[in-house]
Design a protein around this motif. Sequence first.
Motif, PDB file in Angstrom:
ATOM      1  N   HIS A  67      -4.080  12.787  -6.442  1.00 33.20           N
ATOM      2  CA  HIS A  67      -4.103  12.581  -7.476  1.00 33.20           C
ATOM      3  C   HIS A  67      -3.261  12.567  -8.600  1.00 33.20           C
ATOM      4  O   HIS A  67      -2.800  11.983  -9.879  1.00 33.20           O
ATOM      5  CB  HIS A  67      -5.144  13.590  -8.346  1.00 33.20           C
TER       6      HIS A  67
ATOM      7  N   VAL B 228      -6.706   0.557 -14.433  1.00 35.19           N
ATOM      8  CA  VAL B 228      -7.145   0.574 -13.711  1.00 35.19           C
ATOM      9  C   VAL B 228      -7.031   2.713 -12.829  1.00 35.19           C
ATOM     10  O   VAL B 228      -7.672   2.899 -12.600  1.00 35.19           O
ATOM     11  CB  VAL B 228      -5.586  -0.625 -12.285  1.00 35.19           C
ATOM     12  N   LEU B 229      -5.874   2.686 -13.209  1.00 35.44           N
ATOM     13  CA  LEU B 229      -5.843   4.657 -13.710  1.00 35.44           C
ATOM     14  C   LEU B 229      -5.789   5.346 -14.386  1.00 35.44           C
ATOM     15  O   LEU B 229      -5.698   6.421 -14.630  1.00 35.44           O
ATOM     16  CB  LEU B 229      -4.369   4.470 -13.119  1.00 35.44           C
TER      17      LEU B 229
ATOM     18  N   THR C  38      -9.355   6.736 -15.559  1.00 35.52           N
ATOM     19  CA  THR C  38     -10.219   7.312 -14.614  1.00 35.52           C
ATOM     20  C   THR C  38      -9.540   8.627 -13.651  1.00 35.52           C
ATOM     21  O   THR C  38      -8.491   8.265 -12.549  1.00 35.52           O
ATOM     22  CB  THR C  38     -11.932   7.098 -14.241  1.00 35.52           C
TER      23      THR C  38
ATOM     24  N   ASP D  35     -11.214   9.220 -11.094  1.00 41.18           N
ATOM     25  CA  ASP D  35     -11.388   8.888  -9.760  1.00 41.18           C
ATOM     26  C   ASP D  35     -10.555   8.095  -8.724  1.00 41.18           C
ATOM     27  O   ASP D  35     -10.292   7.939  -8.485  1.00 41.18           O
ATOM     28  CB  ASP D  35     -12.827   8.380  -9.687  1.00 41.18           C
ATOM     29  N   SER D  36     -10.332   7.027  -9.730  1.00 39.49           N
ATOM     30  CA  SER D  36      -9.397   5.914  -9.684  1.00 39.49           C
ATOM     31  C   SER D  36      -8.216   6.352  -9.049  1.00 39.49           C
ATOM     32  O   SER D  36      -7.913   5.804  -8.144  1.00 39.49           O
ATOM     33  CB  SER D  36      -8.792   5.330 -10.547  1.00 39.49           C
ATOM     34  N   LYS D  37      -7.823   7.340  -9.700  1.00 42.94           N
ATOM     35  CA  LYS D  37      -6.343   8.106  -9.205  1.00 42.94           C
ATOM     36  C   LYS D  37      -6.675   9.026  -7.974  1.00 42.94           C
ATOM     37  O   LYS D  37      -5.436   9.343  -7.146  1.00 42.94           O
ATOM     38  CB  LYS D  37      -5.932   9.344 -10.034  1.00 42.94           C
TER      39      LYS D  37
ATOM     40  N   GLN E 201      -8.996   7.307  -5.346  1.00 52.12           N
ATOM     41  CA  GLN E 201      -9.056   6.739  -3.878  1.00 52.12           C
ATOM     42  C   GLN E 201      -7.583   6.034  -3.744  1.00 52.12           C
ATOM     43  O   GLN E 201      -7.368   4.964  -4.336  1.00 52.12           O
ATOM     44  CB  GLN E 201     -10.121   5.314  -5.569  1.00 52.12           C
TER      45      GLN E 201
ATOM     46  N   ILE F 123      -7.338   1.600  -4.357  1.00 50.76           N
ATOM     47  CA  ILE F 123      -6.967   1.065  -6.286  1.00 50.76           C
ATOM     48  C   ILE F 123      -5.193   1.663  -6.653  1.00 50.76           C
ATOM     49  O   ILE F 123      -5.115   1.048  -6.692  1.00 50.76           O
ATOM     50  CB  ILE F 123      -8.224   2.478  -6.520  1.00 50.76           C
ATOM     51  N   LEU F 124      -5.551   3.405  -6.139  1.00 45.02           N
ATOM     52  CA  LEU F 124      -4.057   2.937  -6.069  1.00 45.02           C
ATOM     53  C   LEU F 124      -3.121   2.499  -5.059  1.00 45.02           C
ATOM     54  O   LEU F 124      -1.910   2.164  -5.859  1.00 45.02           O
ATOM     55  CB  LEU F 124      -4.029   4.620  -5.722  1.00 45.02           C
TER      56      LEU F 124
ATOM     57  N   ALA G 213      -2.571  -0.608  -7.537  1.00 40.88           N
ATOM     58  CA  ALA G 213      -1.844  -0.144  -8.462  1.00 40.88           C
ATOM     59  C   ALA G 213      -0.382  -0.925  -8.239  1.00 40.88           C
ATOM     60  O   ALA G 213       0.540  -0.941  -9.026  1.00 40.88           O
ATOM     61  CB  ALA G 213      -2.479   0.359  -9.475  1.00 40.88           C
TER      62      ALA G 213
END
Length: 427
Positions: A277, A340-341, A343, A345-347, A349, A352-353, A356
């Motif tokens: 995160h 994309v980043l 939220t 949660d996205s950081k 996951q 997703i990361l 990105a």
Amino acid sequence: MSEEKFIFTAGAKKKLIIMLVVGVVLTVLGIVMANSGGHGHEEVAAAAGHGADATHGGGHGGGAGWLKRLYTSLWINNVYFVGLALVGVLFVALQYVTQAGWSAPIKRVPEAFGYWLPIGGVLMIVTFLVANHDLFHWTHEYLYDKASPEYDSILDNKKAYLNFGFFLGRTVVYFVVWTLLFFLIRKYSLLEDKVGGTEPWYKIRKYSVIFVVFFGVTSSTSAWDWVMSVDPHWFSTLFGWYVFSSYFVAGLAGITFLVLKLKDYGYLKVVKADHIHDMGKFVFGFSVFWTYLWFSQFLLYYYSNIPEETIYYVDRLVNDHYSPYFLSLVFINFVIPFFVLMTRDSKRQGAILKIACIVILIGHWLDFFMMITPGIMKNEGSIGFMEVGVTLVYLSAFLFVALTQLSKAGLVAHKHPMMKEAMHHHI
């Protein structure tokens, strides 16, 4: 805590060798196509593009051939991958200067990036020695001869700084000092694994302070030398910061991506979602920082509207070869990472990361392409097989060096004095 070792497997080496071979094949294919006219050099440049050539540094020697295009690709990748290596060292140094403990489990990854510095330095110096006249307009002696019809009074006024010997000397000093400080930091980092305690930590902090101060100056001067002097009539007071921001966010994305890939293969068990995160926040935050500088630099020239300053952007916005790339920079390097980043949660996951980070690494390579290529190639620059091929060669070599060094020491600095704090890190 038991020592964790990374194994650089034969399978991983084979994949990198395949990438290297593909890069060489694409480079050769690009050269063949350029020589056969397949690259599109037969197109007539737009009138605005010709006007830009006439007013902005001028050409030096007819149309750009495949060799000049190859030199340009080499220079872009020299600058880009040296930047990734520098950010690796800077990231480690900043952790010690700020006495941060959370990053202790991942510091071996950015340390491994630093091993590219001596290699990148040699490649950059050799490229400059071989291709200086093709890459840098200011290296031509006739520009400083007042009896020559090509005499350039602007460059003549800059020759105390922009001259072959001083440029080369500065570059050598950059790499010698950067590399020396990196190896001192690395030396005591490895010693820490053997003896523990705080003595190595204090040694690393001392050299980290020196590195940060030296880098604070040379990150700007090297940006002026290697990138801004490609357009020798133009200058920007923000340029050093702008190049640094592009370096830094790309380096952070590279570190984050490699940490996530190592976790995918079962390594770095002590790295938790909270550490990921934090890395995601750095990538997100410095994407915004890069955008701020990109817009600030553009806005200064837009509202002043002075022709000798705005020509830098005219070359990139009006020319059909570059305008699609230029306009896509903000979308790739800001819009996608921002949304994309955004939220929490996205950081946290990994999937997703990783996406990105890949987008950011590509986007900031494109940023350096746009900073360098128009000033060298004028109306004949584009991205084709040659550019992709050279980049794959550099990428495979960079990863081979980094992964080899990761395998030569413990993957986690298990005797780091702040490791206990790092293991209880929570956000």
